[in-house]
Design a protein around this motif. Structure first.
Motif, short mmCIF file in Angstrom:
data_model
loop_
_atom_site.label_atom_id
_atom_site.label_comp_id
_atom_site.label_asym_id
_atom_site.label_seq_id
_atom_site.Cartn_x
_atom_site.Cartn_y
_atom_site.Cartn_z
N ASP A 121 0.82 -1.21 0.00
CA ASP A 121 0.00 0.00 0.00
C ASP A 121 0.86 1.26 0.00
O ASP A 121 0.34 2.38 0.07
CB ASP A 121 -0.96 0.01 1.19
CG ASP A 121 -0.23 0.06 2.53
OD1 ASP A 121 1.02 0.10 2.56
OD2 ASP A 121 -0.91 0.07 3.57
N GLY A 122 2.18 1.10 -0.10
CA GLY A 122 3.10 2.22 -0.17
C GLY A 122 3.76 2.60 1.14
O GLY A 122 4.74 3.36 1.14
N SER A 123 3.28 2.10 2.27
CA SER A 123 3.83 2.50 3.56
C SER A 123 5.26 1.97 3.73
O SER A 123 5.60 0.88 3.24
CB SER A 123 2.94 2.02 4.71
OG SER A 123 2.78 0.62 4.67
N HIS A 124 6.08 2.75 4.44
CA HIS A 124 7.49 2.41 4.63
C HIS A 124 7.62 1.10 5.39
O HIS A 124 6.95 0.87 6.40
CB HIS A 124 8.21 3.53 5.39
CG HIS A 124 9.68 3.32 5.53
ND1 HIS A 124 10.59 3.80 4.63
CD2 HIS A 124 10.40 2.66 6.48
CE1 HIS A 124 11.81 3.45 5.01
NE2 HIS A 124 11.73 2.76 6.14
N LEU A 125 8.53 0.23 4.92
CA LEU A 125 8.78 -1.03 5.60
C LEU A 125 10.16 -1.08 6.23
O LEU A 125 10.30 -1.35 7.42
CB LEU A 125 8.61 -2.19 4.60
CG LEU A 125 8.78 -3.61 5.15
CD1 LEU A 125 7.77 -3.88 6.26
CD2 LEU A 125 8.63 -4.64 4.03
N ALA A 126 11.19 -0.81 5.42
CA ALA A 126 12.55 -0.88 5.96
C ALA A 126 13.51 -0.14 5.05
O ALA A 126 13.23 0.13 3.89
CB ALA A 126 12.98 -2.35 6.10
N ALA A 127 14.69 0.19 5.65
CA ALA A 127 15.80 0.78 4.89
C ALA A 127 17.09 0.19 5.44
O ALA A 127 17.21 0.00 6.65
CB ALA A 127 15.81 2.30 5.01
N PRO A 128 18.07 -0.14 4.61
CA PRO A 128 19.32 -0.73 5.10
C PRO A 128 20.08 0.21 6.03
O PRO A 128 20.03 1.44 5.89
CB PRO A 128 20.12 -0.97 3.81
CG PRO A 128 19.11 -0.97 2.72
CD PRO A 128 18.05 -0.03 3.15
N LEU A 129 20.76 -0.37 7.01
CA LEU A 129 21.64 0.38 7.93
C LEU A 129 20.91 1.56 8.57
O LEU A 129 21.34 2.72 8.47
CB LEU A 129 22.89 0.86 7.19
CG LEU A 129 23.72 -0.24 6.49
CD1 LEU A 129 24.87 0.38 5.72
CD2 LEU A 129 24.22 -1.25 7.50
N LYS A 130 19.80 1.26 9.24
CA LYS A 130 18.99 2.33 9.81
C LYS A 130 19.73 3.15 10.86
O LYS A 130 19.37 4.30 11.14
CB LYS A 130 17.72 1.74 10.43
CG LYS A 130 16.60 1.52 9.41
CD LYS A 130 15.28 1.27 10.10
CE LYS A 130 14.16 1.21 9.07
NZ LYS A 130 12.84 0.98 9.72
N ALA A 131 20.78 2.58 11.46
CA ALA A 131 21.53 3.33 12.48
C ALA A 131 22.10 4.62 11.92
O ALA A 131 22.33 5.59 12.65
CB ALA A 131 22.64 2.46 13.06
N ALA A 132 22.32 4.63 10.59
CA ALA A 132 22.89 5.82 9.96
C ALA A 132 21.94 7.01 10.01
O ALA A 132 22.37 8.16 9.83
CB ALA A 132 23.26 5.52 8.51
N PHE A 133 20.65 6.76 10.28
CA PHE A 133 19.69 7.85 10.32
C PHE A 133 19.53 8.46 11.71
O PHE A 133 18.79 9.43 11.89
CB PHE A 133 18.32 7.35 9.83
CG PHE A 133 18.31 6.92 8.39
CD1 PHE A 133 18.32 7.87 7.38
CD2 PHE A 133 18.32 5.58 8.05
CE1 PHE A 133 18.32 7.48 6.05
CE2 PHE A 133 18.32 5.19 6.72
CZ PHE A 133 18.33 6.14 5.72
#
Length: 450
Positions: A121-133
């Motif tokens: 449905d388009g909602s955010h699921l994940a992004a690699p290396l989230k600690a960088a954010f």
């Protein structure tokens, strides 16, 4: 009067209003790239636009990449079974999330650039290396980090429309009198359902998108533009000593003017309308395919209702901004504007669920003979559309005529009906809608000042 050479200049409402007269339009409506950009904002940015059919995405994860005006979008079925329309853009760096065409995403979308993933449905699921954010304003729950949905999506009988405006009138109100054409197309199935089948033709035309809409109900062009294919079909029939349906549908364009004058043209709000069918329904009733089709409808609906369904004889219906469904031969010519002088026509074909397979074969036959890029009939139209585009770039005049039977058409509930089948009522109706959109009047109605 504004330049017709595509100069990027602002248009005032007074200038836009001056482009459309009761009996003619200024040629810049076909040639000015600045007007084209306004159309993308004020028409395609607000009106309900056909995106696709639910049958194109039957299972969760199925998607089709397509367009609404100048916007790339994705038609997708999510895990909850609902159909969504999303902008085809990853919120990370802006890459298109999926390539053109249809496919299967699996359980989620994965951007091919940096592997950000999103629910169907388009909602955010994940992004690699989230600690960088950490330490930034990144919030996976914020809409800015999800694939943005198109504001409103509605479906009627499986036909999915979307509006980029957050508020406004509903789809059924927008479609008005032409919704009956979609209903009739579906009712021709004994179970009331259709599905996209048989592939899709695509024809790139070097002309403005509005020319095709005008031509759909331009009965004066048929015996002239299509003379070569009509003559060829008649000569072939003479050699055969018979007139098979394959030739009959080509010869139909060659009827004399008195035939076209007796047809009925209906025009509705928002630029919509339909044209009475050009093929004799009585002759069709003697065709074995139609008889078999009637038999299954009679079993499903009863004699009276089956007669009513097949008795609705319409040739081209216009859903302004979307294209033209054809009920008798089960197709939808989807009109996609690409530039001020380029238009993509997509011809979708539909199978009537539960109907004899011969009905669908007839649909394929009609599409191949009339709509295929290699068709003798389609080639005539594409050539003349291009000539209109080229001619309107010349200094040979500034206005195009819409005078035929001006002032003779009669009002009916929800619209107008022609007094003569060669009336240019449909073109006048389309440009009145165009004018109202471009002035912001229909923007207010359809977008509710969104």
């Amino acid at each position: 009067m504004p330049s017709s050479k595509g100069a990027c200049m602002p248009y005032t409402n007074e200038q836009i209003a001056a482009l459309v007269r009761a009996d003619s339009v200024h040629k810049s409506v076909y040639t000015d790239s600045a007007l084209f950009q306004l159309e993308m904002e004020r028409i395609y940015g607000c009106a309900w636009i056909y995106v696709g059919h639910e049958s194109q995405v039957p299972n969760a994860g199925d998607f089709c990449a397509t367009r609404i005006g100048d916007q790339d979008v994705i038609l997708v079925r999510a895990t909850d079974g609902k159909v969504h329309v999303l902008y085809n853009r990853c919120p990370h760096r802006g890459a298109k999330l999926v390539a053109d065409g249809c496919g299967h995403a699996g359980k989620f979308f994965r951007c091919p650039y940096h592997a950000w993933t999103f629910q169907l449905d388009g909602s955010h699921l994940a992004a690699p290396l989230k600690a960088a954010f950490e330490g930034s304003c990144f919030d996976p729950q914020h809409p800015d980090f999800s694939v943005r949905p198109v504001a409103r999506v509605e479906s009627h009988r499986g036909f999915v429309f979307a509006s980029q405006a957050a508020q406004g009138i509903g789809l059924k109100s927008f479609l008005g009198g032409v919704i009956s054409s979609i209903d009739n197309l579906c009712d021709r199935s004994p179970v009331g359902e259709v599905e996209v089948a048989g592939g899709m033709f695509r024809v790139l035309q070097t002309s403005n998108w509005k020319v095709f809409y005008e031509n759909l109900h331009d009965t004066m062009h048929a015996p002239v533009t299509h003379e070569s294919s009509v003559v060829a079909a008649r000569e072939q029939a003479q050699k055969m000593g018979a007139m098979p349906l394959e030739l009959h549908i080509m010869v139909g364009n060659g009827e004399p003017y008195r035939f076209w004058e007796n047809l009925e043209l209906c025009a509705y709000a928002h630029g919509h309308g339909y044209m009475e069918g050009i093929f004799d329904p009585g002759a069709a009733s003697r065709d074995p395919v139609t008889r078999a089709h009637f038999a299954v409808l009679e079993q499903a609906y009863g004699h009276a209702r089956a007669s009513e369904i097949l008795g609705m004889n319409r040739h081209n219906t216009i859903i302004y901004g979307s294209g033209s469904p054809h009920t008798v031969f089960q197709q939808f010519r989807v009109i996609r504007p690409l530039a001020v002088d380029r238009t993509m026509i997509e011809i979708q074909l539909f199978r009537l669920k539960g109907a004899p397979e011969a009905v669908f074969k007839r649909t394929l036959m009609y599409a191949n003979i009339i709509n295929a890029p290699s068709s003798n009939v389609m080639a005539d139209d594409v050539e003349l559309y291009a000539r209109c585009q080229q001619g309107n770039l010349s200094r040979g005049g500034d206005w195009t005529s819409l005078h035929r039977h001006l002032g003779t058409d009669r009002a009916v509930p929800g619209g107008m009906v022609s007094s003569n089948g060669t009336s240019e009522l449909p073109m006048r109706n389309q440009f009145q809608a165009w004018k109202q959109y471009m002035l912001g009047h229909l923007v207010e109605e359809n977008c509710d000042a969104a």
